[in-house]
Design a protein around this motif. Structure first.
Motif, mmCIF file in Angstrom:
data_model
loop_
_atom_site.group_PDB
_atom_site.id
_atom_site.type_symbol
_atom_site.label_atom_id
_atom_site.label_comp_id
_atom_site.label_asym_id
_atom_site.label_seq_id
_atom_site.Cartn_x
_atom_site.Cartn_y
_atom_site.Cartn_z
ATOM 1 N N GLN A 101 1.964 -6.169 -10.362
ATOM 2 C CA GLN A 101 1.051 -7.079 -9.669
ATOM 3 C C GLN A 101 -0.374 -6.873 -10.179
ATOM 4 O O GLN A 101 -0.627 -5.972 -10.962
ATOM 5 C CB GLN A 101 1.058 -6.822 -8.144
ATOM 6 C CG GLN A 101 2.359 -7.180 -7.430
ATOM 7 C CD GLN A 101 3.411 -6.095 -7.555
ATOM 8 O OE1 GLN A 101 3.061 -4.909 -7.566
ATOM 9 N NE2 GLN A 101 4.672 -6.469 -7.688
ATOM 10 N N GLY A 129 6.410 -10.631 -11.716
ATOM 11 C CA GLY A 129 5.799 -10.350 -10.418
ATOM 12 C C GLY A 129 6.694 -9.509 -9.518
ATOM 13 O O GLY A 129 6.228 -8.921 -8.535
ATOM 14 N N ALA A 130 7.980 -9.419 -9.877
ATOM 15 C CA ALA A 130 8.878 -8.568 -9.106
ATOM 16 C C ALA A 130 8.653 -7.098 -9.421
ATOM 17 O O ALA A 130 9.099 -6.217 -8.686
ATOM 18 C CB ALA A 130 10.331 -8.941 -9.411
ATOM 19 N N LYS A 160 5.292 -20.361 -14.483
ATOM 20 C CA LYS A 160 5.897 -19.987 -13.187
ATOM 21 C C LYS A 160 7.085 -19.038 -13.312
ATOM 22 O O LYS A 160 7.185 -18.071 -12.566
ATOM 23 C CB LYS A 160 6.263 -21.238 -12.370
ATOM 24 C CG LYS A 160 7.381 -22.070 -12.943
ATOM 25 C CD LYS A 160 7.637 -23.322 -12.083
ATOM 26 C CE LYS A 160 8.701 -24.174 -12.753
ATOM 27 N NZ LYS A 160 8.860 -25.488 -12.106
ATOM 28 N N HIS A 161 7.975 -19.269 -14.277
ATOM 29 C CA HIS A 161 9.135 -18.382 -14.390
ATOM 30 C C HIS A 161 8.730 -16.984 -14.845
ATOM 31 O O HIS A 161 9.226 -15.982 -14.341
ATOM 32 C CB HIS A 161 10.173 -18.974 -15.340
ATOM 33 C CG HIS A 161 10.837 -20.191 -14.774
ATOM 34 N ND1 HIS A 161 11.591 -21.063 -15.514
ATOM 35 C CD2 HIS A 161 10.853 -20.692 -13.505
ATOM 36 C CE1 HIS A 161 12.038 -22.030 -14.750
ATOM 37 N NE2 HIS A 161 11.597 -21.833 -13.529
ATOM 38 N N ARG A 221 5.823 -15.536 -14.445
ATOM 39 C CA ARG A 221 5.143 -14.859 -13.333
ATOM 40 C C ARG A 221 6.126 -14.377 -12.272
ATOM 41 O O ARG A 221 5.962 -13.308 -11.697
ATOM 42 C CB ARG A 221 4.147 -15.803 -12.657
ATOM 43 C CG ARG A 221 2.808 -15.807 -13.317
ATOM 44 C CD ARG A 221 1.750 -16.538 -12.507
ATOM 45 N NE ARG A 221 0.553 -16.573 -13.318
ATOM 46 C CZ ARG A 221 -0.346 -15.596 -13.348
ATOM 47 N NH1 ARG A 221 -0.222 -14.549 -12.554
ATOM 48 N NH2 ARG A 221 -1.383 -15.681 -14.151
ATOM 49 N N GLN A 222 7.141 -15.185 -12.039
ATOM 50 C CA GLN A 222 8.110 -14.807 -11.017
ATOM 51 C C GLN A 222 8.903 -13.569 -11.456
ATOM 52 O O GLN A 222 9.064 -12.627 -10.694
ATOM 53 C CB GLN A 222 9.058 -15.977 -10.782
ATOM 54 C CG GLN A 222 9.813 -15.879 -9.465
ATOM 55 C CD GLN A 222 10.579 -17.162 -9.164
ATOM 56 O OE1 GLN A 222 10.580 -18.100 -9.977
ATOM 57 N NE2 GLN A 222 11.230 -17.200 -8.015
#
Lengths: 207, 207
Positions: A158, A154-155, A147-148, A150-151
């Motif tokens: 994509q 992801g900024a 999750k971290h 990807r976060q």
């Protein structure tokens, strides 16, 4: 198990709940917790092939019959073991992408070394494809683990780029483990993060 | 097996070789070839946990006793299965690094899809750490699988960067397989190669 009653929640209203049923539920819940813990211990300690009714029953201190009654298949035991895994270990984010990505990869490496997360991964890979329930638990564990990363990524990117980047970072730790039986040192983890950050043109000028 | 004699090499000089011993060697060699093939078939068809003496004997058409006599442990059967794997599939190199890296990753993806190379990888990961012989076979298979990628990247980067880069590329295919049970599409493979090439500053200006 004889003291299971002491943990039975009190039924103050007494409406619609049979005391015996409450005691029974509490006993099953406790058995489930004990067996889950034992199954996870066997999984990380010896690998999923050791997760059998006989072995888990012995480790948990229950009879094989009890295990077979509640959880008839091996995939039930493996599902419980995987569900007993709490949240994935994470680095405490400091807000600098390079530091945080390196921190996450080090956590992954250390979890493989000390908690044998590689055995968890192999159980999920082996069983996730054929047992839907394990596929779902795998999804949760992997999502939590990524999750971290990807976060942060992801900024900036994509779609296929994000998918590639996440897998490339995981691969820098997971592939040496599976393919050579070794874990990457700090220099290799840092090199992976630096290649990735230049590759996605985040801090493209830093070296 | 009754026709094993017909394959026995003729012993024209008759010096120091017992005809019976030659026939016996030929029989064992044929049995080994049959059993190796069967063990590999079981490994890729069902996974390493199905590679047991009983099952491989049935598939190969020999008795369990024959298998136990020559190859007493399961790791013997797995070693033979892995040894029976020929050369890793490779893309025909065209001399353009981007094209050739993408080609190699597609080959890896397709070998997982069609030849179930993921099951080979999991057997090697599981057994390579504890059985020295399987560790050696794994090394050969992985070295062969990585050779073109290492050669191409090794012209530009070395040490931890090279190790990171090779694992990142493998990870772009292997990680989705293990962690999500899916294979990367062409766009994701191309994104991985482009991130890597920019990251190692080979064709750093292309997008």
């Amino acid at each position: 198990m004889s003291d299971a009653m002491s943990d039975t929640p009190s039924d103050e209203n007494g409406i619609g709940i049979e005391p015996d049923a409450v005691a029974e539920d509490a006993r099953v819940a406790r058995t489930r917790a004990d067996v889950s813990r034992a199954a996870l211990e066997v999984l990380t300690g010896e690998g999923w092939e050791a997760v059998t009714h006989a072995h888990v029953a012995r480790v948990a201190g229950y009879s094989k019959t009890t295990l077979y009654t509640h959880w008839p298949s091996r995939s039930d035991l493996l599902t419980m073991a995987l569900e007993a895994i709490g949240d994935m270990p994470h680095h405490d984010l400091v807000g600098d992408v390079r530091t945080d990505l390196i921190g996450e990869l080090r956590m992954l490496r250390d979890a493989i070394a000390t908690q044998r997360l590689d055995r968890v991964l192999m159980a999920m890979a082996q069983w996730g494809a054929t047992v839907a329930e394990i596929g779902r638990v795998r999804r949760r564990i992997v999502d939590d683990g990524e999750k971290h990363t990807r976060q942060m990524l992801g900024a900036v990117i994509q779609g296929p780029e994000l998918e590639a980047a996440v897998s490339m970072l995981s691969g820098s730790v997971v592939c040496p483990t599976l393919m050579y039986g070794t874990l990457p040192d700090d220099a290799t983890i840092e090199a992976a993060v630096d290649i990735l950050l230049r590759g996605i043109e985040l801090r493209g000028n830093e070296r």
